[in-house]
Enzyme design. Sequence first.
Site, PDB file in Angstrom:
ATOM      1  N   PHE A  96      -2.232   5.499  11.859  1.00 48.61           N
ATOM      2  CA  PHE A  96      -1.569   4.640  12.833  1.00 48.61           C
ATOM      3  C   PHE A  96      -0.331   5.316  13.409  1.00 48.61           C
ATOM      4  CE2 PHE A  96      -3.112   1.037   9.864  1.00 48.61           C
ATOM      5  CZ  PHE A  96      -4.422   1.242  10.281  1.00 48.61           C
ATOM      6  N   GLU A 120       3.097  -0.938  15.332  1.00 55.30           N
ATOM      7  CA  GLU A 120       3.637   0.394  15.053  1.00 55.30           C
ATOM      8  C   GLU A 120       4.452   0.952  16.214  1.00 55.30           C
ATOM      9  OE1 GLU A 120       0.101  -0.408  12.521  1.00 55.30           O
ATOM     10  OE2 GLU A 120       0.481  -0.494  14.689  1.00 55.30           O
ATOM     11  N   SER A 168       0.823  -1.212   0.000  1.00 61.08           N
ATOM     12  CA  SER A 168       0.000   0.000   0.000  1.00 61.08           C
ATOM     13  C   SER A 168       0.857   1.261   0.000  1.00 61.08           C
ATOM     14  CB  SER A 168      -0.932   0.008   1.215  1.00 61.08           C
ATOM     15  OG  SER A 168      -1.874  -1.044   1.147  1.00 61.08           O
ATOM     16  N   ARG A 193      -2.840   9.055  -0.972  1.00 63.35           N
ATOM     17  CA  ARG A 193      -2.877   7.745  -1.604  1.00 63.35           C
ATOM     18  C   ARG A 193      -2.954   7.812  -3.126  1.00 63.35           C
ATOM     19  NH1 ARG A 193      -6.690   4.326  -3.828  1.00 63.35           N
ATOM     20  NH2 ARG A 193      -6.396   2.085  -3.434  1.00 63.35           N
TER      21      ARG A 193
END
Length: 317
Positions: free
Chosen positions: A86, A61, A40, A170
Amino acid sequence: MVTVKSAEKVAMRDVFGDTLLHLSQIDSRVYALDGDLATSTKVNVVAEKNAPKFLQMGIAEQNMMSVAAGLATTGLQPWATTFAAFLSKRAIDQIQVQIAQPNLDVKMIGAYSGLLTGLTGKTHQALEDIAIFRSLANMVVLAPADGVETKKMMEFANEYHGPVYIRLARDPLPTVFSEDYKFELGKAVKVRDGKDVTIISTGTQTGRSLEAAEKLAEEGIDVAVLHMPSIKPLDKEAIIQAAEETGAIVTSEEHSIYGGLGSAVAEVLVEEKPVPMLRIGVKDRNAESASNEALLQKYEISSHHIVARVREVLKKK
């Protein structure tokens, strides 16, 4: 003023992956740390083409940031990558205590920032990351407008010693800058001249702000667009100059209206040059999954909404 290049669309994450691969090949300090989202974030190209420089941290994370801090203490330069939601919320304690406070050379990449995150839902949307990161001492906070600026920012970050947060979008975006563009820390970039009002934008909203300025020009409204890639440190002088030259400001960001670019600009204006100002951003609400256009419309950050806010602020002059 820089020249706007074209409407060619490029995804920041593709540029990020390719640029990080290159940095990992030419700089022995550079390592890519992944939070199990490599395909991603596009850091998978490092895993495929320079595997020794790729460290898989898994869906952990907080641990990833602790590992990054440890690597930095040995003289390495870790690039920790995961979704902005995150990074900014799940791992913020480790970032604050282990990276920001000791001023370590860790680069943090917040992918999938803002609203447009590919139908991932509100758990994966980051509307608070700028506010969170700019509150941390020693932290540099950056938001590129396009793929070209993404690459230039990364090259800067590679040379800069200290913690840097870069928020990336994105999906493909129009290319704003030509290849000869030079990123400078703490400097705004005027991408359009105007005398009636200034739109101060950052990240993905700069392209939409330019689109809004073109629409307003058809009505005879002359709009300047000031792109703010460096949110911390902030170009206070450019903000004051814009207020003096046009007498009205609209800020535009794909982020909450609380604590982000709009708040940062307002802080400068209230102390240095009070002028009419309005903010464009997501209001006090959670987001949801939907198509990009539907989200831009519902949460009132489209070019159409920028146009409306410019008209509104002009009435306050």
